[in-house]
Design a protein around this motif. Structure first.
Motif, PDB file in Angstrom:
ATOM      1  N   GLY A  70     -34.152  -8.652  38.962  1.00  0.00           N
ATOM      2  CA  GLY A  70     -34.991  -7.503  38.635  1.00  0.00           C
ATOM      3  C   GLY A  70     -35.902  -7.146  39.789  1.00  0.00           C
ATOM      4  N   ARG A  71     -36.635  -6.062  39.591  1.00  0.00           N
ATOM      5  CA  ARG A  71     -37.588  -5.590  40.599  1.00  0.00           C
ATOM      6  C   ARG A  71     -38.982  -6.094  40.243  1.00  0.00           C
ATOM      7  N   VAL A  72     -39.694  -6.596  41.245  1.00  0.00           N
ATOM      8  CA  VAL A  72     -41.022  -7.167  41.029  1.00  0.00           C
ATOM      9  C   VAL A  72     -41.997  -6.061  40.659  1.00  0.00           C
ATOM     10  N   GLU A  73     -42.648  -6.252  39.513  1.00  0.00           N
ATOM     11  CA  GLU A  73     -43.599  -5.264  39.023  1.00  0.00           C
ATOM     12  C   GLU A  73     -45.043  -5.655  39.361  1.00  0.00           C
ATOM     13  N   GLU A  74     -45.309  -6.972  39.326  1.00  0.00           N
ATOM     14  CA  GLU A  74     -46.682  -7.430  39.554  1.00  0.00           C
ATOM     15  C   GLU A  74     -46.645  -8.872  40.052  1.00  0.00           C
ATOM     16  N   VAL A  75     -47.518  -9.200  41.013  1.00  0.00           N
ATOM     17  CA  VAL A  75     -47.623 -10.550  41.578  1.00  0.00           C
ATOM     18  C   VAL A  75     -49.007 -11.086  41.250  1.00  0.00           C
ATOM     19  N   TYR A  76     -49.042 -12.314  40.718  1.00  0.00           N
ATOM     20  CA  TYR A  76     -50.308 -12.883  40.250  1.00  0.00           C
ATOM     21  C   TYR A  76     -50.885 -13.949  41.184  1.00  0.00           C
ATOM     22  N   VAL A  77     -50.092 -14.515  42.081  1.00  0.00           N
ATOM     23  CA  VAL A  77     -50.567 -15.618  42.913  1.00  0.00           C
ATOM     24  C   VAL A  77     -50.273 -15.306  44.376  1.00  0.00           C
ATOM     25  N   SER A  78     -50.795 -16.158  45.248  1.00  0.00           N
ATOM     26  CA  SER A  78     -50.558 -16.037  46.681  1.00  0.00           C
ATOM     27  C   SER A  78     -50.254 -17.414  47.248  1.00  0.00           C
ATOM     28  N   ARG A  79     -49.946 -17.472  48.521  1.00  0.00           N
ATOM     29  CA  ARG A  79     -49.628 -18.744  49.163  1.00  0.00           C
ATOM     30  C   ARG A  79     -50.807 -19.710  49.119  1.00  0.00           C
ATOM     31  N   PHE A  80     -50.468 -21.004  49.013  1.00  0.00           N
ATOM     32  CA  PHE A  80     -51.434 -22.103  49.018  1.00  0.00           C
ATOM     33  C   PHE A  80     -52.374 -22.077  47.819  1.00  0.00           C
ATOM     34  N   GLN A  81     -52.004 -21.341  46.795  1.00  0.00           N
ATOM     35  CA  GLN A  81     -52.842 -21.279  45.595  1.00  0.00           C
ATOM     36  C   GLN A  81     -52.456 -22.395  44.628  1.00  0.00           C
ATOM     37  N   LYS A  82     -53.467 -23.030  44.049  1.00  0.00           N
ATOM     38  CA  LYS A  82     -53.246 -24.066  43.055  1.00  0.00           C
ATOM     39  C   LYS A  82     -52.950 -23.412  41.701  1.00  0.00           C
ATOM     40  N   VAL A  83     -51.913 -23.883  41.037  1.00  0.00           N
ATOM     41  CA  VAL A  83     -51.558 -23.361  39.719  1.00  0.00           C
ATOM     42  C   VAL A  83     -51.324 -24.524  38.769  1.00  0.00           C
ATOM     43  N   LYS A  84     -51.430 -24.246  37.493  1.00  0.00           N
ATOM     44  CA  LYS A  84     -51.148 -25.214  36.456  1.00  0.00           C
ATOM     45  C   LYS A  84     -49.848 -24.849  35.754  1.00  0.00           C
ATOM     46  N   ALA A  85     -49.257 -25.821  35.090  1.00  0.00           N
ATOM     47  CA  ALA A  85     -48.004 -25.581  34.380  1.00  0.00           C
ATOM     48  C   ALA A  85     -48.202 -24.485  33.334  1.00  0.00           C
ATOM     49  N   GLY A  86     -47.337 -23.473  33.382  1.00  0.00           N
ATOM     50  CA  GLY A  86     -47.423 -22.354  32.451  1.00  0.00           C
ATOM     51  C   GLY A  86     -48.133 -21.134  32.992  1.00  0.00           C
ATOM     52  N   ASP A  87     -48.812 -21.254  34.128  1.00  0.00           N
ATOM     53  CA  ASP A  87     -49.496 -20.093  34.709  1.00  0.00           C
ATOM     54  C   ASP A  87     -48.471 -19.075  35.196  1.00  0.00           C
ATOM     55  N   PRO A  88     -48.718 -17.754  34.968  1.00  0.00           N
ATOM     56  CA  PRO A  88     -47.785 -16.733  35.456  1.00  0.00           C
ATOM     57  C   PRO A  88     -47.844 -16.607  36.973  1.00  0.00           C
ATOM     58  N   LEU A  89     -46.689 -16.455  37.585  1.00  0.00           N
ATOM     59  CA  LEU A  89     -46.599 -16.311  39.036  1.00  0.00           C
ATOM     60  C   LEU A  89     -46.333 -14.853  39.428  1.00  0.00           C
ATOM     61  N   PHE A  90     -45.352 -14.238  38.803  1.00  0.00           N
ATOM     62  CA  PHE A  90     -45.080 -12.819  39.023  1.00  0.00           C
ATOM     63  C   PHE A  90     -44.294 -12.282  37.832  1.00  0.00           C
ATOM     64  N   ARG A  91     -44.238 -10.950  37.741  1.00  0.00           N
ATOM     65  CA  ARG A  91     -43.570 -10.299  36.618  1.00  0.00           C
ATOM     66  C   ARG A  91     -42.581  -9.259  37.126  1.00  0.00           C
ATOM     67  N   LEU A  92     -41.408  -9.229  36.487  1.00  0.00           N
ATOM     68  CA  LEU A  92     -40.383  -8.262  36.839  1.00  0.00           C
ATOM     69  C   LEU A  92     -40.490  -7.027  35.947  1.00  0.00           C
ATOM     70  N   ASP A  93     -39.834  -5.961  36.352  1.00  0.00           N
ATOM     71  CA  ASP A  93     -39.783  -4.734  35.549  1.00  0.00           C
ATOM     72  C   ASP A  93     -39.120  -5.049  34.208  1.00  0.00           C
ATOM     73  N   SER A  94     -39.814  -4.734  33.103  1.00  0.00           N
ATOM     74  CA  SER A  94     -39.344  -5.119  31.775  1.00  0.00           C
ATOM     75  C   SER A  94     -38.954  -3.934  30.908  1.00  0.00           C
ATOM     76  N   SER A  95     -38.741  -2.770  31.506  1.00  0.00           N
ATOM     77  CA  SER A  95     -38.430  -1.581  30.700  1.00  0.00           C
ATOM     78  C   SER A  95     -37.123  -1.749  29.921  1.00  0.00           C
ATOM     79  N   LYS A  96     -36.119  -2.352  30.528  1.00  0.00           N
ATOM     80  CA  LYS A  96     -34.846  -2.554  29.850  1.00  0.00           C
ATOM     81  C   LYS A  96     -35.005  -3.499  28.666  1.00  0.00           C
TER      82      LYS A  96
END
Length: 410
Positions: free
Chosen positions: A83-109
């Motif tokens: 899919g096509r990337v719709e939104e990005v939530y994180v950047s390089r070297f960022q600390k994340v926890k299990a389950g945190d969103p990283l990016f979202r694809l186009d969900s119209s379909k």
């Protein structure tokens, strides 16, 4: 060199002292550069033999290796669907926890599929209500047809009785007409009952199945919608993440980045010892390591696992026969090392290169008293020579920064 110096203390030095004070020979007069071998030949020969034996004993019973690393595995950041990337939530070297969103694809379909499934459920529910209304109408029709059928039955019975009493009063044609009408009413009644049964079956079986299918399609669409949001599978640090809004990602083409887990390569080392140490490396052996990522530090470790196969002999199935010459490179015995004491490993970065020594201990056999005098002496010698290797490791720990920073061309 250290082994040679130690051996010379009990071989060459006593030989020299005997020549000097026992025989009265002087350095520079009787013992010269040219006569060293002849005068000290016994000491030199004994020193060489003892040095070779000592080195062999040390490196066999107390193996050492520089093939040590804090190996770890990363987690690939990869969407399950393209899919096509719709939104990005994180950047390089960022600390994340299990389950945190990283990016979202186009969900119209996926959203359209969900709406379609929801409308299908509503449609099935409407069909159920219509079918219930049709059943009510069918009940009324059945009552009407039953009444007409009973009236036709009464008329036929009445005319038949009159004809039996007086054949001239009722014509046979009238009797046939009433019989045909009665059969028609009977067929209409059977048709109405069958229609009611069909509607009941539709309500109890067909429409619930269609509703369940629509609900399954809705759940599938919801799952596909959830897949458009890529989440972290484990807690860690995002690395090599350069994804931007508008990019098209595909799980078959390339990953979006790499996630390094928090516990990756921490508190455990993987060491590869020479094959000749196969009979020596055992689980529970005490070891020591020094790593370039933590200089001037020797960490006590323990062998927790020993791989019972050598990776160098692995054969993969293919369309070609494997030539043994391709496997001639000797592999190593893989062992896992863990800190002997909690929190003693320090902040050694994952992937660091280290040097490790493993020490053979015969304490239990010596304490049991089952060994003879010669074997006891040999076992004591084996345990004592581990000190030499421990000293060498500490010298390496001191010289490692010098070799890297000074002698390494920096």
């Amino acid at each position: 060199m250290l082994e040679f110096l130690l051996c010379s203390m009990v071989t060459i030095l006593p030989d020299y002292l005997f020549r000097r004070y026992g025989q009265g020979k002087l350095i520079g007069h009787h013992i010269t550069l040219y006569s060293v071998w002849f005068e000290l030949r016994w000491g030199i020969t004994a020193c060489l033999i003892l040095t070779i034996s000592l080195i062999t004993m040390i490196f066999y019973y107390h193996p050492s290796t520089s093939n040590v690393t804090a190996a770890y595995r990363t987690v690939t950041i990869l969407p399950e669907i393209p899919g096509r990337v719709e939104e990005v939530y994180v950047s390089r070297f960022q600390k994340v926890k299990a389950g945190d969103p990283l990016f979202r694809l186009d969900s119209s379909k996926q959203e359209a599929a969900m709406k379609t499934a929801e409308q299908r459920i509503v449609e099935v529910q409407a069909e159920t209500e219509v079918a219930k209304s049709e059943i009510a109408a069918t009940d009324g029709a059945i009552q009407s047809v039953e009444a007409a059928y009973l009236q036709a039955q009464i008329d036929l019975n009445t005319q038949t009785e009159l004809q039996r009493r007086n054949p001239n009063v009722v014509a046979q044609r009238e009797i046939d007409r009433l019989t045909s009408s009665l059969e028609g009413r009977k067929g209409a009644l059977a048709e109405a009952i069958a229609r009611k049964q069909t509607l009941q079956t539709k309500i109890s079986t067909l429409l619930p199945a269609q509703k369940a299918s629509a609900e399954a399609a809705l759940e599938e669409a919801r799952v596909q919608l959830d897949k458009t949001t890529v989440r972290a599978g484990v807690s860690g640090t995002v690395q090599q993440f350069t994804l931007r809004t508008g990019e098209v990602v595909n799980p078959l083409l390339r990953p979006a980045g790499v996630l390094v887990p928090d516990d990756a390569g921490r508190g455990r080392l993987v060491a590869g010892f020479n094959q000749i140490e196969t009979q020596v490396i055992k689980t529970g052996m005490i070891a020591e390591v020094t790593c370039i990522g933590q200089p001037f530090t020797v960490v006590p470790m323990v062998v927790t696992e020993v791989q019972d196969v050598i990776a160098g002999g692995q054969v993969r199935a293919s369309d070609q026969l494997v030539d043994v010459q391709q496997l001639s490179r000797p592999g190593t015995i893989t062992a896992t090392l863990e800190p002997l004491y909690e929190n003693s490993f320090g902040n050694v970065p994952p992937g660091s290169n280290c040097i490790a020594n493993a020490y053979t201990s015969n304490h239990e056999e010596l304490q049991a008293g089952t060994a003879g005098p010669l074997r006891s002496a040999f076992l004591h010698a084996v345990d004592a020579t581990g000190l030499v290797h421990a000293v060498i490791l500490r010298i390496q720990a001191i010289m490692m920064p010098v070799q890297v920073l000074v002698l390494g061309g920096h």
